[in-house]
Design an enzyme around this catalytic site. Structure first.
Site, PDB file in Angstrom:
ATOM      1  N   GLU A 163       0.792  -1.235   0.000  1.00 17.33           N
ATOM      2  CA  GLU A 163       0.000   0.000   0.000  1.00 17.33           C
ATOM      3  C   GLU A 163       0.824   1.285   0.000  1.00 17.33           C
ATOM      4  OE1 GLU A 163      -2.728  -0.104   3.262  1.00 17.33           O
ATOM      5  OE2 GLU A 163      -3.968  -1.629   2.330  1.00 17.33           O
ATOM      6  N   GLU A 363      -5.803  -8.631   1.105  1.00 20.07           N
ATOM      7  CA  GLU A 363      -6.467  -8.264   2.359  1.00 20.07           C
ATOM      8  C   GLU A 363      -7.934  -7.962   2.081  1.00 20.07           C
ATOM      9  OE1 GLU A 363      -4.636  -5.166   4.766  1.00 20.07           O
ATOM     10  OE2 GLU A 363      -2.644  -5.839   4.142  1.00 20.07           O
TER      11      GLU A 363
END
Ligand code: BG6
Length: 464
Positions: A163, A363
């Site tokens: 990320e 995720e």
């Protein structure tokens, strides 16, 4: 009517964690001081020193993975455990991961490490400010190369950086904390540029060292809606999607910003400093897949001067849009942006249309303050969440898109990235609180058994 939604035979059912949120053992095994150890923790919240004590429960945790039936375990290496001062390797740290990887392989679980999941040696931040400085690129490439060399025979599936958007946003984890808004934004893009370059250089090493391996980026997938159909709001949504997602991914995957984003950065005088000799690294070294992290969508409107930025994704500020509540989506105690499985489908489609790369969900999960009642946790809300999102994965696969696996966040309860320990995501309960490590006993939640059943049947009962 409920039907069996059958997934492809080789679908990678998995589960996720990250080192600083789960490991603990912060001062053991020759580990150095990490950025997460010196973080300013708001009072009342857990710090990262003990986390879920996975460092001491590693074999037990792998036994739970085996019982769950997962085929892949997505975790991260702690850079600080492997290179305590950021420059020299620590054999004891490497040995910890050798044991974990051996344990996984003996149990037929594919190890899938991420090299950088928000955690790094604090020494590199003290020495040169971390990612804002170009020396961090060399440090990361050195670290990645050590990991590739050390684990190349057993580990074939890797992720580079988790990320970029969250990893570069103003935060005490990465040192991007100046008071000055302009400098904070400039620093963000400079860090992002260094991260991309580091990933690309690492991928180039990877191709030589592990030619039969696969390596990918992990994105915090953004699905942005406009609050109204006013053209100004719609434009704000377009810009938000550019700023929060395409800017990072275009650079990482295509090696360049979109025309619009380039001109935005230049006009704001925050275009990162690049070096001519980097350009061939950027153009080459494409990843093999995209790891997708998705929790919820986000709704925006055009910004006006009176808006404050408190509702931005953690610590993110922009002059192009303002994040608002989506009135069509129900928020919950911890899921501030609500729950939106359709967003998962739309986001995956957008990603594929732009990059045409295979994807794996790295995720996806629901936070809740789970309560242990008579020794068990009936987390039906989490089962509902996971089921709804898996139905969308199924739809996507049915349409022929290459979605290769699904790793819910998280295998077990762990310390949230910024909201302590009572915000739980795990399929396995960890018996500790924000201020008391207790025994960290593991207790399987109802969602554990539910997911076990899904994996055994290679599918779900759902609406087709
Ligand atoms: C992702 C991160 O952004 O979201 C994880 O990769 C994080 O590290 C997860 O834990 C959930 O966010 P939070 O803030 O609830 O822990």
């Amino acid at each position: 009517m409920e039907q069996k939604l059958q997934f492809p035979r080789d679908f990678l059912w998995g589960a996720s964690t990250s080192a600083f949120q789960v490991e603990g053992g912060w001062n053991e095994g020759g580990r150095g001081i990490a950025n997460s150890d010196v973080r300013n923790i708001p009072s009342g919240l857990a710090d990262y020193k003990g986390a879920s004590d996975h460092y001491h429960h590693m074999k037990e945790d792998v036994r739970y993975m085996k019982e769950l039936g997962i085929k892949v375990y997505r975790f991260s290496f702690s850079w600080t455990r492997i290179m305590p001062d950021g420059h020299h390797a620590n054999q004891e740290g490497l040995n910890f991961y050798h044991s974990l990887i051996n344990e996984l392989i003996q149990n037929d679980i594919i190890p899938f490490p991420t090299l950088y999941h928000f955690e790094m040696p604090y020494a590199l931040i003290e020495e040169f400010g971390g990612w804002v400085d170009r020396r961090c690129v060399d440090a990361y490439v050195q670290y990645a190369t050590i990991c590739f060399q050390e684990f190349k025979d057993q580990v074939k599936m890797w992720a580079t950086i988790n990320e970029q958007m969250c990893a570069t946003a103003p935060d005490d984890m990465n040192g991007n904390l100046t008071e000055d808004d302009y400098l904070r934004q400039k620093t963000l893009y400079q860090m992002s540029y260094h991260m991309t370059l580091a990933e690309k250089m690492a991928i180039s090493k990877f191709r030589n060292l592990i030619p039969d391996g696969q390596i990918g980026h992990v994105v915090a997938m953004q699905v942005i809606y406009s609050e109204t159909s006013s053209p100004k709001d719609v434009l704000a949504a377009l810009n938000a999607q550019d700023e929060l997602q395409w800017s990072f991914l275009d650079l990482s995957i295509k090696g360049k910003y979109s025309h619009h984003f380039q001109s935005y950065l230049k006009q704001k005088k925050i275009y990162p400093q690049m070096n001519q000799r980097d350009l061939h690294y950027l153009a080459e070294n494409k990843p093999d897949f995209i790891g997708v992290n998705y929790y919820a969508s986000c709704c925006v409107r055009a910004k006006n001067k009176l808006d404050d930025c408190l509702k931005m994704p953690p610590f993110y500020q922009s002059d192009q849009f303002y994040v608002v509540e989506n009135k069509c989506i129900q928020a919950t105690e911890w899921m501030h942006f609500g729950i939106d499985p359709d967003g998962l489908y739309m986001g995956l489609r957008q990603l594929y249309d732009r990059y045409e790369l295979p994807m794996i969900i790295t995720e996806n999960g629901m936070a809740y303050s789970d309560q242990l009642i008579d020794g068990s946790i009936s987390d039906n809300y989490r089962i509902d969440y996971l089921k709804q999102h898996l139905e969308k994965c199924y739809q996507f696969i049915q349409e022929g898109y290459p979605l290769i696996g699904y790793c819910p966040w998280s295998l077990l309860d762990l310390v949230s990235s910024h909201e302590g320990f009572s915000k739980r995501y795990g399929l396995i309960y960890v018996d500790r609180t924000n201020d008391d490590m207790k025994s960290c006993e593991r207790i399987k939640k109802k969602s554990f058994y539910w997911y076990q059943n899904i994996i055994q049947n290679n599918g779900i009962e759902g609406e087709e």
